[in-house]
Motif scaffolding. Structure first.
Motif, PDB file in Angstrom:
ATOM      1  N   TRP A 151      14.638 -16.413  15.062  1.00 48.97           N
ATOM      2  CA  TRP A 151      15.931 -15.818  15.415  1.00 48.97           C
ATOM      3  C   TRP A 151      15.720 -14.737  16.458  1.00 48.97           C
ATOM      4  CZ3 TRP A 151      20.669 -17.178  13.474  1.00 48.97           C
ATOM      5  CH2 TRP A 151      20.667 -18.002  12.352  1.00 48.97           C
ATOM      6  N   LYS A 152      16.620 -14.661  17.435  1.00 48.95           N
ATOM      7  CA  LYS A 152      16.683 -13.531  18.371  1.00 48.95           C
ATOM      8  C   LYS A 152      18.076 -12.947  18.234  1.00 48.95           C
ATOM      9  CE  LYS A 152      13.189 -15.032  21.545  1.00 48.95           C
ATOM     10  NZ  LYS A 152      12.229 -14.025  21.681  1.00 48.95           N
ATOM     11  N   MET A 153      18.119 -11.635  17.982  1.00 52.96           N
ATOM     12  CA  MET A 153      19.375 -10.983  17.643  1.00 52.96           C
ATOM     13  C   MET A 153      19.578  -9.723  18.492  1.00 52.96           C
ATOM     14  SD  MET A 153      18.844 -11.437  13.534  1.00 52.96           S
ATOM     15  CE  MET A 153      20.429 -10.783  13.064  1.00 52.96           C
ATOM     16  N   PRO A 154      20.113  -9.874  19.705  1.00 48.83           N
ATOM     17  CA  PRO A 154      20.415  -8.684  20.508  1.00 48.83           C
ATOM     18  C   PRO A 154      21.607  -7.926  19.911  1.00 48.83           C
ATOM     19  CG  PRO A 154      21.187 -10.658  21.628  1.00 48.83           C
ATOM     20  CD  PRO A 154      20.460 -11.116  20.383  1.00 48.83           C
ATOM     21  N   PHE A 155      21.597  -6.604  20.055  1.00 48.94           N
ATOM     22  CA  PHE A 155      22.666  -5.814  19.462  1.00 48.94           C
ATOM     23  C   PHE A 155      22.908  -4.524  20.232  1.00 48.94           C
ATOM     24  CE2 PHE A 155      18.803  -4.343  17.376  1.00 48.94           C
ATOM     25  CZ  PHE A 155      18.931  -2.961  17.405  1.00 48.94           C
ATOM     26  N   LYS A 156      24.029  -3.910  19.895  1.00 48.87           N
ATOM     27  CA  LYS A 156      24.356  -2.567  20.352  1.00 48.87           C
ATOM     28  C   LYS A 156      24.661  -1.764  19.096  1.00 48.87           C
ATOM     29  CE  LYS A 156      27.176   0.045  23.554  1.00 48.87           C
ATOM     30  NZ  LYS A 156      28.259   0.006  24.531  1.00 48.87           N
ATOM     31  N   LYS A 158      13.346   3.506  22.933  1.00 48.06           N
ATOM     32  CA  LYS A 158      13.506   4.535  21.910  1.00 48.06           C
ATOM     33  C   LYS A 158      12.532   4.316  20.757  1.00 48.06           C
ATOM     34  CE  LYS A 158      17.707   5.732  20.660  1.00 48.06           C
ATOM     35  NZ  LYS A 158      19.137   5.665  20.262  1.00 48.06           N
ATOM     36  N   SER A 159      12.435   3.067  20.295  1.00 43.73           N
ATOM     37  CA  SER A 159      11.576   2.805  19.139  1.00 43.73           C
ATOM     38  C   SER A 159      11.153   1.340  19.113  1.00 43.73           C
ATOM     39  CB  SER A 159      12.288   3.162  17.832  1.00 43.73           C
ATOM     40  OG  SER A 159      13.421   2.347  17.647  1.00 43.73           O
ATOM     41  N   GLU A 160      10.064   1.108  18.382  1.00 42.50           N
ATOM     42  CA  GLU A 160       9.566  -0.256  18.190  1.00 42.50           C
ATOM     43  C   GLU A 160       8.955  -0.358  16.804  1.00 42.50           C
ATOM     44  OE1 GLU A 160       6.454  -3.486  20.163  1.00 42.50           O
ATOM     45  OE2 GLU A 160       6.808  -1.565  21.171  1.00 42.50           O
ATOM     46  N   MET A 161       9.373  -1.383  16.064  1.00 44.86           N
ATOM     47  CA  MET A 161       8.856  -1.617  14.714  1.00 44.86           C
ATOM     48  C   MET A 161       8.367  -3.049  14.593  1.00 44.86           C
ATOM     49  SD  MET A 161      11.684   0.176  12.219  1.00 44.86           S
ATOM     50  CE  MET A 161      10.662   0.332  10.761  1.00 44.86           C
ATOM     51  N   ARG A 162       7.395  -3.243  13.710  1.00 45.38           N
ATOM     52  CA  ARG A 162       6.905  -4.571  13.346  1.00 45.38           C
ATOM     53  C   ARG A 162       6.755  -4.605  11.832  1.00 45.38           C
ATOM     54  NH1 ARG A 162       2.657  -3.548  17.534  1.00 45.38           N
ATOM     55  NH2 ARG A 162       3.620  -4.265  19.456  1.00 45.38           N
ATOM     56  N   GLY A 173      19.420  -3.023  21.350  1.00 49.37           N
ATOM     57  CA  GLY A 173      18.208  -3.478  20.692  1.00 49.37           C
ATOM     58  C   GLY A 173      18.066  -4.972  20.613  1.00 49.37           C
ATOM     59  N   LEU A 174      16.933  -5.365  20.065  1.00 46.60           N
ATOM     60  CA  LEU A 174      16.640  -6.768  19.847  1.00 46.60           C
ATOM     61  C   LEU A 174      15.798  -6.908  18.586  1.00 46.60           C
ATOM     62  CD1 LEU A 174      16.625  -9.752  20.784  1.00 46.60           C
ATOM     63  CD2 LEU A 174      14.500  -9.212  22.010  1.00 46.60           C
ATOM     64  N   TYR A 175      16.345  -7.624  17.610  1.00 49.79           N
ATOM     65  CA  TYR A 175      15.570  -8.066  16.458  1.00 49.79           C
ATOM     66  C   TYR A 175      15.035  -9.452  16.785  1.00 49.79           C
ATOM     67  CZ  TYR A 175      17.737  -4.682  13.243  1.00 49.79           C
ATOM     68  OH  TYR A 175      18.159  -3.548  12.609  1.00 49.79           O
ATOM     69  N   THR A 176      13.790  -9.698  16.436  1.00 51.23           N
ATOM     70  CA  THR A 176      13.236 -11.040  16.475  1.00 51.23           C
ATOM     71  C   THR A 176      12.701 -11.307  15.079  1.00 51.23           C
ATOM     72  OG1 THR A 176      12.611 -10.770  18.781  1.00 51.23           O
ATOM     73  CG2 THR A 176      11.582 -12.578  17.598  1.00 51.23           C
ATOM     74  N   MET A 177      13.123 -12.406  14.478  1.00 58.37           N
ATOM     75  CA  MET A 177      12.705 -12.722  13.116  1.00 58.37           C
ATOM     76  C   MET A 177      12.228 -14.160  13.062  1.00 58.37           C
ATOM     77  SD  MET A 177      14.635 -11.749   9.581  1.00 58.37           S
ATOM     78  CE  MET A 177      15.455 -10.448  10.427  1.00 58.37           C
ATOM     79  N   LYS A 178      11.022 -14.348  12.526  1.00 56.11           N
ATOM     80  CA  LYS A 178      10.435 -15.685  12.437  1.00 56.11           C
ATOM     81  C   LYS A 178      10.111 -16.004  10.985  1.00 56.11           C
ATOM     82  CE  LYS A 178       6.572 -18.486  14.053  1.00 56.11           C
ATOM     83  NZ  LYS A 178       7.341 -19.681  14.104  1.00 56.11           N
ATOM     84  N   LEU A 220       8.984 -13.606   6.163  1.00 55.69           N
ATOM     85  CA  LEU A 220       9.653 -13.437   7.449  1.00 55.69           C
ATOM     86  C   LEU A 220       8.941 -12.331   8.226  1.00 55.69           C
ATOM     87  CD1 LEU A 220      13.338 -13.267   6.136  1.00 55.69           C
ATOM     88  CD2 LEU A 220      12.176 -15.284   7.058  1.00 55.69           C
ATOM     89  N   ASP A 221       8.386 -12.657   9.383  1.00 59.42           N
ATOM     90  CA  ASP A 221       7.817 -11.639  10.269  1.00 59.42           C
ATOM     91  C   ASP A 221       8.899 -11.215  11.240  1.00 59.42           C
ATOM     92  OD1 ASP A 221       5.321 -11.660   9.116  1.00 59.42           O
ATOM     93  OD2 ASP A 221       4.430 -12.979  10.618  1.00 59.42           O
ATOM     94  N   TRP A 222       8.956  -9.913  11.547  1.00 59.21           N
ATOM     95  CA  TRP A 222      10.008  -9.432  12.427  1.00 59.21           C
ATOM     96  C   TRP A 222       9.538  -8.291  13.307  1.00 59.21           C
ATOM     97  CZ3 TRP A 222      11.779  -4.381  11.778  1.00 59.21           C
ATOM     98  CH2 TRP A 222      11.443  -3.764  10.575  1.00 59.21           C
ATOM     99  N   THR A 223      10.247  -8.134  14.408  1.00 60.27           N
ATOM    100  CA  THR A 223      10.076  -6.984  15.284  1.00 60.27           C
ATOM    101  C   THR A 223      11.461  -6.427  15.595  1.00 60.27           C
ATOM    102  OG1 THR A 223      10.168  -8.298  17.305  1.00 60.27           O
ATOM    103  CG2 THR A 223       7.981  -7.884  16.377  1.00 60.27           C
ATOM    104  N   LEU A 224      11.486  -5.165  15.907  1.00 60.02           N
ATOM    105  CA  LEU A 224      12.709  -4.486  16.315  1.00 60.02           C
ATOM    106  C   LEU A 224      12.346  -3.564  17.474  1.00 60.02           C
ATOM    107  CD1 LEU A 224      15.572  -3.207  16.148  1.00 60.02           C
ATOM    108  CD2 LEU A 224      14.667  -1.733  14.353  1.00 60.02           C
ATOM    109  N   ILE A 225      13.045  -3.702  18.574  1.00 59.24           N
ATOM    110  CA  ILE A 225      12.886  -2.791  19.699  1.00 59.24           C
ATOM    111  C   ILE A 225      14.272  -2.247  20.034  1.00 59.24           C
ATOM    112  CG2 ILE A 225      12.129  -2.504  22.083  1.00 59.24           C
ATOM    113  CD1 ILE A 225      10.302  -4.923  21.689  1.00 59.24           C
ATOM    114  N   GLU A 226      14.343  -0.929  20.203  1.00 58.96           N
ATOM    115  CA  GLU A 226      15.595  -0.287  20.603  1.00 58.96           C
ATOM    116  C   GLU A 226      15.361   0.472  21.899  1.00 58.96           C
ATOM    117  OE1 GLU A 226      18.058   1.921  17.840  1.00 58.96           O
ATOM    118  OE2 GLU A 226      17.097   0.895  16.164  1.00 58.96           O
ATOM    119  N   TRP A 227      16.363   0.352  22.793  1.00 56.39           N
ATOM    120  CA  TRP A 227      16.332   1.062  24.060  1.00 56.39           C
ATOM    121  C   TRP A 227      17.537   1.982  24.152  1.00 56.39           C
ATOM    122  CZ3 TRP A 227      15.414  -4.187  23.586  1.00 56.39           C
ATOM    123  CH2 TRP A 227      14.141  -4.637  23.958  1.00 56.39           C
ATOM    124  N   ALA A 228      17.423   3.027  24.953  1.00 54.40           N
ATOM    125  CA  ALA A 228      18.520   3.967  25.154  1.00 54.40           C
ATOM    126  C   ALA A 228      19.531   3.448  26.163  1.00 54.40           C
ATOM    127  CB  ALA A 228      17.978   5.317  25.624  1.00 54.40           C
TER     128      ALA A 228
END
Length: 189
Positions: free
Chosen positions: A134-139, A178-182, A150-155, A162-170
């Motif tokens: 899954w690719k989940m762009p958001f505001k 702004k942040s990055e999680m795995r 931001g963008l969530y990616t979930m596999k 479920l492995d996932w990443t989250l990146i947020e931009w300003a």
């Protein structure tokens, strides 16, 4: 001349108000409920209770480790996936709840989340069945109270992981991170 102009204006107004401005009677007996969209079945992987752990890549050492729980279940005749989650690190915690669904007219996955800090998050999603990704762009409004893009990616690694990443931009151009999680969700047994 003034009378002619007034008459013309009144005739124009009369013509406009008599054409289509009155609501037609709606015959509900002719309405049919649409079938459930087959695309909604892609959400089935999320149904259940989950524990998760993650690392915030760009946080101070004490705030790098996050953990929490999540629970997703079908509501509204299996047309919306309702979820609740908790999240915490050494200094911060929050809870969130949301809805994921399928928009039948725009033919897109859509979702909303709200947390107990009062901050909303909403976006669309795309799903690749071949990779189960899954690719989940958001505001949203981030935990810092500012706008985030931001963008969530979930596999789905398997049915219980479920492995996932989250990146947020300003910014919407994704120039200022702004942040990055795995992290990883594990299904609770």
């Amino acid at each position: 001349m003034k009378t002619l102009r007034t008459t013309a204006i009144l005739l124009a107004i009369g013509a406009l108000t008599s054409v289509g401005c009155t609501a037609k009677n709606l015959d509900f007996s002719t309405l049919e409920r649409p079938e459930r969209a087959s695309e909604l079945s892609a959400y089935d992987i999320f149904v259940g209770q989950w524990d998760w752990e993650a690392e915030m890549v760009n946080a101070a050492e004490a705030d790098k480790d996050w953990s929490g729980t999540a629970q997703w279940s079908w509501i509204l005749d299996n047309r919306c996936l309702h979820g609740s989650m908790s999240a915490k690190n050494a200094h911060v915690s929050f809870e969130a709840s949301g809805i994921w669904s399928w928009h039948p007219k725009s033919r897109k996955y859509i979702w909303w989340m709200f947390n107990n800090w009062g901050y909303p998050q909403n976006g669309t999603a795309s799903y690749d069945a071949a990779t189960r990704c899954w690719k989940m762009p958001f505001k949203s409004i981030g935990l810092d109270g500012t706008t985030s893009h931001g963008l969530y990616t979930m596999k789905a690694v398997d049915d219980d992981t479920l492995d996932w990443t989250l990146i947020e931009w300003a910014d919407g151009l994704h120039m200022i991170k702004k942040s990055e999680m795995r992290g990883t969700y594990k299904r609770r047994k």
